[in-house]
Scaffold this active site. Structure first.
Site, PDB file in Angstrom:
ATOM      1  CB  SER A  55      -0.990   0.014   1.187  1.00 27.24           C
ATOM      2  OG  SER A  55      -1.904  -0.966   1.213  1.00 27.24           O
ATOM      3  CD  GLU A  62       0.434  18.883  -9.043  1.00 20.14           C
ATOM      4  OE1 GLU A  62       1.412  20.049  -9.768  1.00 20.14           O
ATOM      5  OE2 GLU A  62       0.875  18.196  -8.556  1.00 20.14           O
ATOM      6  CB  SER A  63      -4.817  15.862  -5.336  1.00 18.84           C
ATOM      7  OG  SER A  63      -5.547  15.212  -4.436  1.00 18.84           O
ATOM      8  CG  HIS A  68      -4.858   0.119  -0.965  1.00 22.70           C
ATOM      9  ND1 HIS A  68      -4.145   0.381   0.219  1.00 22.70           N
ATOM     10  CD2 HIS A  68      -5.701   1.135  -1.130  1.00 22.70           C
ATOM     11  CE1 HIS A  68      -4.447   1.557   0.585  1.00 22.70           C
ATOM     12  NE2 HIS A  68      -5.281   2.072  -0.087  1.00 22.70           N
ATOM     13  CB  CYS A  83      -6.404  19.890  -7.806  1.00 26.70           C
ATOM     14  SG  CYS A  83      -7.134  18.854  -6.653  1.00 26.70           S
TER      15      CYS A  83
END
Length: 139
Positions: A55, A62-63, A68, A83
């Site tokens: 994970s 930008e985010s 996983h 974003c």
């Protein structure tokens, strides 16, 4: 329709099991996927589970991109949230599908923060610009 972000939720099936179980490989490919979008990497964190699975998250200006893996099933669940107008999460999707050797995938794109629903004027810039003279700095 303008929005604050794009969120691709992808499921990759029938992937290369060795790739999905390699923490170094997954971290490398997730970072490369971020570069493929045109994003700027801020930080990352990855964890290898026992007996298998990885994970991780790549934080971008930008985010974020997250993953996983279930190598025993040849499956990976991936979120690609970006974003701004200069990044393209579909480039990350295409890159990951190829490097995971995914034989099939299911993907959905969600538009996040639609201007009309948030109440942002359609002609507003993506980021608010703060005028320099309004910033008070004390040393």
């Amino acid at each position: 329709m303008k929005s604050l972000g794009r969120h691709i939720i992808a499921e990759f099936y029938d992937c290369d099991k060795e790739i999905l179980d390699s923490i170094d490989g997954i971290e490398f490919h997730m970072k490369q996927a971020a570069y493929e979008t045109g994003a700027t990497i801020v930080n990352s964190s990855f964890h290898r589970f026992l007996p298998y699975g990885v994970s991780g998250v790549v934080i971008i200006s930008e985010s974020h991109l997250t993953i996983h893996t279930w190598p025993e099933y040849g499956y990976a669940a991936v979120d690609l949230f970006t974003c701004g107008d200069h990044v393209d999460p579909w480039k990350a999707f295409s890159y990951l599908k190829k490097v995971f050797k995914s034989q099939r995938a299911h993907v959905v794109e969600h538009v996040r923060g639609r201007y009309d629903e948030v109440g942002i004027p359609e002609n507003a810039p993506h980021k608010t610009v703060i005028e320099e003279e309004k910033i008070a700095v004390s040393l």
